[in-house]
Design a protein around this motif. Structure first.
Motif, PDB file in Angstrom:
ATOM      1  N   ILE A   1      10.942 -15.706  35.749  1.00 43.88           N
ATOM      2  CA  ILE A   1      10.386 -14.867  34.668  1.00 43.88           C
ATOM      3  C   ILE A   1       9.509 -13.914  35.689  1.00 43.88           C
ATOM      4  CG2 ILE A   1       8.564 -14.867  33.056  1.00 43.88           C
ATOM      5  CD1 ILE A   1       9.732 -17.780  32.211  1.00 43.88           C
TER       6      ILE A   1
ATOM      7  N   TYR B   1       6.015 -20.335  29.609  1.00 38.44           N
ATOM      8  CA  TYR B   1       6.146 -19.170  29.672  1.00 38.44           C
ATOM      9  C   TYR B   1       5.334 -18.259  29.113  1.00 38.44           C
ATOM     10  CZ  TYR B   1       8.896 -14.877  28.066  1.00 38.44           C
ATOM     11  OH  TYR B   1       9.423 -13.575  27.917  1.00 38.44           O
TER      12      TYR B   1
ATOM     13  N   ALA C   1      16.332 -19.873  29.280  1.00 40.03           N
ATOM     14  CA  ALA C   1      14.919 -20.715  29.248  1.00 40.03           C
ATOM     15  C   ALA C   1      15.317 -21.927  28.319  1.00 40.03           C
ATOM     16  CB  ALA C   1      13.679 -19.678  28.963  1.00 40.03           C
TER      17      ALA C   1
ATOM     18  N   LEU D   1      15.842 -15.880  26.750  1.00 38.14           N
ATOM     19  CA  LEU D   1      14.974 -17.014  26.468  1.00 38.14           C
ATOM     20  C   LEU D   1      15.762 -18.001  25.648  1.00 38.14           C
ATOM     21  CD1 LEU D   1      12.047 -15.203  24.624  1.00 38.14           C
ATOM     22  CD2 LEU D   1      11.935 -16.572  26.683  1.00 38.14           C
TER      23      LEU D   1
ATOM     24  N   SER E   1       7.703 -25.882  28.337  1.00 41.15           N
ATOM     25  CA  SER E   1       8.285 -24.626  29.004  1.00 41.15           C
ATOM     26  C   SER E   1       8.056 -23.440  28.091  1.00 41.15           C
ATOM     27  CB  SER E   1       9.895 -24.889  28.930  1.00 41.15           C
ATOM     28  OG  SER E   1      10.525 -25.054  27.768  1.00 41.15           O
TER      29      SER E   1
END
Length: 193
Positions: free
Chosen positions: A36, A76, A148, A144, A72
């Motif tokens: 990221i 983030y 992610a 995402l 997470s």
């Protein structure tokens, strides 16, 4: 077969005074945070520095993690905020997912010589290159959801949108990603078939 403790179990242990357990959370999420971070800054050194800052902030703020969403998702948000703060301090341009090879650089951190790994990384680089051709909003929702592994609700929370809006954006972003791949990576796609 031993099962790994969940993120929430590790967090509970840290909050009870076992600070060494936080190292396991760092180990689990260091690549996630670094990837990221590299979306925002061009320098590997800056990305490493920011990643360290993120984990320091996460450790100091761990009591504020309520567990309403995944760890997470919370991490983030800290990562994104830390990157933006860093860029404001440095007064640099923000690098978006449109910049070439952002994901490719992150993926190549652990390069190996195994033929299957090389082929897999080639596929990943192709997809990452196609994602880089998308608009920043499309690239963010794709990243995402797939990289992610955030749920639609979590993405909505991160992006400040309604869940149904995220669902529609994800659908449209997938369509545009498919179009980009079919237009720019014809030979690679034929090799996969």
């Amino acid at each position: 077969m031993t099962t790994q403790p969940s993120d929430n179990d590790l967090i509970a242990q840290v909050l009870r005074g076992n600070q060494q357990v936080f190292a396991e959370l760092v180990k689990r999420y260091q690549n996630f945070v670094f990837t990221i971070t590299q979306r925002y800054v061009d320098s590997r050194e800056d990305a490493e520095e920011i990643s360290q800052d993120v984990f320091v902030k996460a450790y100091r703020s761990l009591r504020d993690f309520r567990g309403d969403s995944k760890f997470s998702t919370w991490l983030y948000t800290i990562t994104s905020t830390t990157c933006i703060t860093h860029l404001r301090r440095k007064k640099q341009d923000v690098f978006s997912l449109d910049q070439e090879n952002v994901f490719a650089r992150a993926e190549n951190l652990n390069s190996g010589f195994n033929a299957n790994e090389v082929e897999q990384k080639s596929k990943i680089n192709m997809v990452n290159s196609a994602i880089a051709l998308l608009s920043p909003d499309d690239a963010q929702v794709i990243t995402l959801f797939y990289k992610a592994e955030q749920s639609l609700d979590e993405i909505a929370n991160i992006m400040g949108l309604e869940t149904n809006t995220v669902k529609v954006r994800l659908h449209r972003a997938r369509q545009r990603l498919k179009e980009k791949m079919e237009k720019h990576f014809v030979a690679e796609l034929n090799d996969l078939r």
